[in-house]
Write an enzyme that holds these catalytic residues in place. Structure first.
Site, short mmCIF file in Angstrom:
data_model
loop_
_atom_site.label_atom_id
_atom_site.label_comp_id
_atom_site.label_asym_id
_atom_site.label_seq_id
_atom_site.Cartn_x
_atom_site.Cartn_y
_atom_site.Cartn_z
N LYS A 24 -14.67 -3.66 3.23
CA LYS A 24 -13.94 -3.03 2.13
C LYS A 24 -13.95 -3.90 0.88
O LYS A 24 -14.16 -3.41 -0.22
CB LYS A 24 -12.46 -2.81 2.49
CG LYS A 24 -12.20 -1.90 3.64
CD LYS A 24 -10.69 -1.68 3.79
CE LYS A 24 -9.90 -2.96 4.06
NZ LYS A 24 -10.03 -3.51 5.40
N ARG A 99 -1.54 0.47 4.42
CA ARG A 99 -1.81 0.02 5.78
C ARG A 99 -0.81 0.57 6.78
O ARG A 99 -0.92 0.28 7.97
CB ARG A 99 -1.71 -1.51 5.81
CG ARG A 99 -3.03 -2.24 5.88
CD ARG A 99 -2.67 -3.72 5.87
NE ARG A 99 -3.71 -4.56 6.37
CZ ARG A 99 -4.65 -5.13 5.61
NH1 ARG A 99 -4.72 -4.85 4.33
NH2 ARG A 99 -5.52 -5.95 6.15
N ARG A 136 -16.85 -15.40 8.97
CA ARG A 136 -16.13 -15.75 7.75
C ARG A 136 -15.35 -17.03 7.98
O ARG A 136 -15.11 -17.44 9.08
CB ARG A 136 -15.15 -14.62 7.40
CG ARG A 136 -15.73 -13.60 6.51
CD ARG A 136 -14.77 -12.62 5.94
NE ARG A 136 -13.44 -12.48 6.50
CZ ARG A 136 -12.69 -11.38 6.32
NH1 ARG A 136 -13.18 -10.37 5.64
NH2 ARG A 136 -11.48 -11.32 6.80
N ARG A 138 -12.16 -17.69 6.50
CA ARG A 138 -10.83 -17.63 5.93
C ARG A 138 -9.81 -18.18 6.91
O ARG A 138 -10.04 -18.19 8.11
CB ARG A 138 -10.52 -16.16 5.60
CG ARG A 138 -9.87 -15.97 4.25
CD ARG A 138 -9.88 -14.52 3.87
NE ARG A 138 -9.05 -13.72 4.77
CZ ARG A 138 -9.03 -12.40 4.75
NH1 ARG A 138 -9.80 -11.74 3.90
NH2 ARG A 138 -8.25 -11.73 5.58
N ARG A 149 -4.86 -9.16 14.24
CA ARG A 149 -5.07 -8.24 13.11
C ARG A 149 -5.69 -6.93 13.58
O ARG A 149 -5.39 -5.87 13.04
CB ARG A 149 -5.91 -8.92 12.03
CG ARG A 149 -5.03 -9.88 11.20
CD ARG A 149 -5.83 -10.90 10.44
NE ARG A 149 -6.89 -10.32 9.64
CZ ARG A 149 -8.07 -10.90 9.41
NH1 ARG A 149 -8.35 -12.08 9.93
NH2 ARG A 149 -8.95 -10.30 8.66
P1 ADP Z 1 -8.51 -7.88 6.23
O1 ADP Z 1 -8.59 -6.44 5.86
O2 ADP Z 1 -9.85 -8.53 6.32
O3 ADP Z 1 -7.65 -8.15 7.43
P2 ADP Z 1 -6.92 -8.44 3.83
O4 ADP Z 1 -7.35 -9.45 2.85
O5 ADP Z 1 -6.94 -6.99 3.42
O6 ADP Z 1 -7.78 -8.70 5.12
O7 ADP Z 1 -5.43 -8.77 4.31
C1 ADP Z 1 -5.08 -10.05 4.79
C2 ADP Z 1 -3.62 -10.07 5.25
O8 ADP Z 1 -2.74 -9.72 4.15
C3 ADP Z 1 -3.27 -9.05 6.32
O9 ADP Z 1 -3.58 -9.53 7.62
C4 ADP Z 1 -1.74 -8.87 6.10
O10 ADP Z 1 -1.04 -9.97 6.62
C5 ADP Z 1 -1.62 -8.94 4.59
N1 ADP Z 1 -1.70 -7.61 3.92
C6 ADP Z 1 -2.66 -7.18 3.07
N2 ADP Z 1 -2.43 -5.93 2.65
C7 ADP Z 1 -1.28 -5.53 3.27
C8 ADP Z 1 -0.53 -4.33 3.28
N3 ADP Z 1 -0.91 -3.26 2.57
N4 ADP Z 1 0.59 -4.28 4.05
C9 ADP Z 1 1.00 -5.34 4.76
N5 ADP Z 1 0.32 -6.50 4.81
C10 ADP Z 1 -0.81 -6.62 4.09
#
Ligand code: ADP
Length: 194
Positions: A24, A99, A136, A138, A149
């Protein structure tokens, strides 16, 4: 000679949806750049807040490390504020939000007067996701956090796909393919929107 005012291109309000590792972020960057609209990545916003040591950053640091979700109220207010900025007038690409079902419902309200919203879901096999995330580097890409996750995705986020699907408001794309092919397919959907 009759001159007509240029027709403004309809704004592109795009939500990219999919599991962690679906690509994404990469796709959102590309689409945002091509259409000259901001990418709004909630993960990036949260990581930046943590790095800056802001009040929000302090409150979410541990949640991010665990791979859990940040609370809906905080996320909804962060996204509300971001969407109020004038650079979103011609559209935006949302990456990582909504989410949860409450976030999706809140987003409906936030976008109610903005015209059409395009939702595209990238579907990727679980083993492909795990192998991408493992490559990755991170902080939250440790194996046990990845597992958490993915579990959170299945439990909290997958129902959002169903929420959009019921309304016939989502295009589902194969995110297992090479990145450039995925980008072109997203572009094709975007071109035929509305
Ligand atoms: P990925 O999709 O690769 O897991 P993101 O960068 O989108 O990574 O998100 C990293 C972290 O940020 C998530 O694991 C969560 O803890 C938090 N996060 C991001 N967006 C949201 C959201 N919309 N609601 C709740 N937590 C979020």
């Amino acid at each position: 000679m009759v001159r007509t005012a240029p027709v403004a291109e309809a704004s592109l309000n795009l939500v990219l949806f999919g599991p962690p590792g679906a690509g994404k972020g990469t796709q959102a960057d590309r689409i945002a750049q091509r259409h000259n609209i901001p990418k709004i990545s909630t993960g990036d916003m949260l990581r930046k807040a943590v790095q800056e040591g802001s009040h929000v950053g302090e409150s979410v640091r541990e949640t991010l490390q665990r791979g859990a979700l940040v609370g809906d109220d905080l996320m909804i207010s962060l996204v509300r504020e971001r969407l109020e900025r004038p650079d979103t007038a011609q559209g935006f690409v949302l990456d990582g939000f909504p989410r949860t079902i409450p976030q999706a419902a809140a987003l409906d309200g936030l976008l109610a007067d903005r015209g059409a919203v395009t939702v595209i879901a990238l579907v990727v096999h679980t083993d492909e996701v795990i192998s991408r995330l493992a490559k990755r580097k991170r902080d939250d890409d440790e194996a046990y956090v990845i597992r958490e996750r993915l579990a959170v995705y299945a439990r909290e986020t997958e129902p959002v796909l169903e929420y959009y699907r019921r309304r016939g408001a989502v295009t589902i794309l194969d995110g297992n393919r090479p990145m450039d092919a995925v980008t072109e397919t997203i572009e094709a959907v975007v071109r035929t929107r509305g």
